[in-house]
Design a protein around this motif. Structure first.
Motif, PDB file in Angstrom:
ATOM      1  N   TYR A 192       0.843  -1.199   0.000  1.00 40.28           N
ATOM      2  CA  TYR A 192       0.000   0.000   0.000  1.00 40.28           C
ATOM      3  C   TYR A 192       0.876   1.246   0.000  1.00 40.28           C
ATOM      4  N   PRO A 195      -0.084   3.367   5.535  1.00 36.88           N
ATOM      5  CA  PRO A 195      -0.726   2.412   6.439  1.00 36.88           C
ATOM      6  C   PRO A 195      -2.165   2.143   6.012  1.00 36.88           C
ATOM      7  N   PRO A 196      -2.548   0.881   5.776  1.00 33.67           N
ATOM      8  CA  PRO A 196      -3.917   0.566   5.351  1.00 33.67           C
ATOM      9  C   PRO A 196      -4.980   1.088   6.319  1.00 33.67           C
ATOM     10  N   LYS A 197      -4.662   1.116   7.621  1.00 29.21           N
ATOM     11  CA  LYS A 197      -5.637   1.589   8.603  1.00 29.21           C
ATOM     12  C   LYS A 197      -5.943   3.079   8.442  1.00 29.21           C
ATOM     13  N   ASP A 198      -5.074   3.786   7.732  1.00 28.64           N
ATOM     14  CA  ASP A 198      -5.285   5.217   7.498  1.00 28.64           C
ATOM     15  C   ASP A 198      -5.924   5.496   6.140  1.00 28.64           C
ATOM     16  N   GLY A 199      -6.454   4.455   5.520  1.00 27.94           N
ATOM     17  CA  GLY A 199      -7.127   4.641   4.234  1.00 27.94           C
ATOM     18  C   GLY A 199      -6.201   4.630   3.035  1.00 27.94           C
ATOM     19  N   ARG A 202      -4.098   0.430  -2.323  1.00 26.97           N
ATOM     20  CA  ARG A 202      -3.251  -0.661  -2.811  1.00 26.97           C
ATOM     21  C   ARG A 202      -2.471  -0.205  -4.031  1.00 26.97           C
ATOM     22  N   ALA A 222       3.032  -8.774  11.475  1.00 22.75           N
ATOM     23  CA  ALA A 222       2.197  -8.662  12.661  1.00 22.75           C
ATOM     24  C   ALA A 222       2.375  -9.830  13.620  1.00 22.75           C
TER      25      ALA A 222
END
Length: 381
Positions: A192, A195-199, A202, A222
């Motif tokens: 990505y 960070p994927p958690k921040d929107g 891909r 992780a």
């Protein structure tokens, strides 16, 4: 031997190559095989084997580069987490490798497929005879319909000479067996742009290193049981793609879709031509022992004309090394232009600098009438 793909670069998004490839290298990380309670997850392993066995039984040659030996050895040794010291890692690998192979043997065997264990060290891909032996063995196994299960030989590997993680090992194995493509599986579904958690979005295709400028790539996984993370997968995919083999990075649950050529993960399109695995090791994995500073003429000869390095073009020597050690080649401003295996020690070199090979032969002996680094042992960066 199976006929491999054309050496012509694939189009940027041509991940359908995975669906038609005749020879594939698939790498799976420890994090993808580990259960919540620790050790190897039977469910995860069986799920992966089902996908790979289906492809193998359809006629594709498959080489599986599998981490997990150390993780499999933790519980039997009463260890709660991956050890940091090399000796305990080696002990865990020694116990776990047999357990891991037993599970692969049973799982693939239930689907009519024989597997073999292939343990490699970096030295096996550095030394010409070792490399030739490894190639012959792998070629024969594939010809016999076997799925080789490859791992680094952690039990005997040392800090000074090892791959460091199985992602890089997989990239080199792909070259060793002349694979059509490389599939790198982990617990992350793609690369990505943040960070994927921040929107973050891909990145579906990487056409060259410039596509990664400004991308923040995480370094650790992780699960905490592997040695790589996304950084090493991107490096391995770059090693493969930069040397003629396309690669896909995605998660293990996406394995079936990836092998069907669907739009999952991040595809690393071919961006260079194939090179011998030993030169790939030298460029990306070798532990550099010193540095040679070159004058402008030597830089041009090595970098632009692909010539051997002669003593007349060396300005200074840094580091402590022996004949055969990897060293960096840098210009007067300190920019590294290449790496090579040096023919003389750091003790011998200073008295040779700036002198011609004929002059050195006359004053020091015929053994000094040769290159400092031969062009066949040199890679331009």
């Amino acid at each position: 031997m199976t006929t491999t793909m054309s050496s012509e670069p694939a189009t940027a998004a041509d991940r359908t190559l995975l669906a038609t490839a005749e020879r594939l290298v698939v790498k799976v990380g420890s994090s993808s095989l580990t259960s919540v309670a620790g050790g190897i997850s039977e469910e995860a392993l069986l799920s992966l084997v089902e996908v790979l066995a289906t492809r193998r039984n359809a006629g594709t040659e498959v080489i599986l580069v599998s981490s997990g030996a150390i993780s499999a050895g933790l519980a039997p040794l009463g260890l709660g987490r991956r050890p940091k010291d090399l000796a305990t890692q080696q002990a865990a690998a020694s116990v776990g490798q047999g357990l891991l192979m037993a599970r692969y043997t049973q799982a693939f065997g239930a689907r009519g497929i024989t597997v073999s264990q292939v343990l490699l060290t970096a030295e096996d891909l550095m030394r010409r005879q070792h490399y030739a032996n490894a190639y012959r063995a792998m070629h024969r196994l594939l010809h016999l319909g076997v799925v080789p299960v490859v791992n680094e030989n952690d039990t005997v590997a040392t800090h000074e000479i090892r791959f460091g993680d199985n992602d890089r090992l997989a990239a080199l194995v792909a070259h060793l067996v002349k694979a059509d493509a490389l599939l790198l599986l982990s617990d992350v579904d793609a690369l990505y742009d943040g960070p994927p958690k921040d929107g973050a979005r891909r990145i579906p295709v990487v056409s060259g290193p410039e596509d990664l400028d400004g991308v923040n790539i995480g370094r650790t996984g992780a699960a905490g049981v592997g040695t790589g993370g996304m950084m090493t997968k991107v490096e391995a995919a770059g090693i493969a793609a930069g040397s003629g083999i396309p690669a896909l990075v995605t998660s293990t649950p996406n394995a079936a879709r990836a092998l069907a050529g669907e739009d999952v993960g991040t595809w690393f399109a071919v961006s260079g031509t194939r090179r011998p695995p030993r030169l790939l090791w030298l460029a990306h994995l070798a532990s550099v022992q010193g540095r040679l500073i070159l004058d402008d003429g030597a830089v041009q000869a090595v970098r632009d004309k692909h010539r051997s390095l002669l003593p007349a073009g060396i300005v200074s020597v840094k580091g402590d090394f022996e004949p055969g050690d990897p060293v960096e080649l840098a210009d007067g401003d300190g920019r590294v232009v290449g790496r090579g295996l040096v023919n003389f020690s750091s003790y011998e070199l200073p008295r040779m600098l700036g002198r011609s090979t004929k002059e050195l032969a006359a004053s020091l002996g015929r053994q000094y009438e040769r290159e400092i680094i031969h062009v066949d042992d040199l890679v331009v960066l």
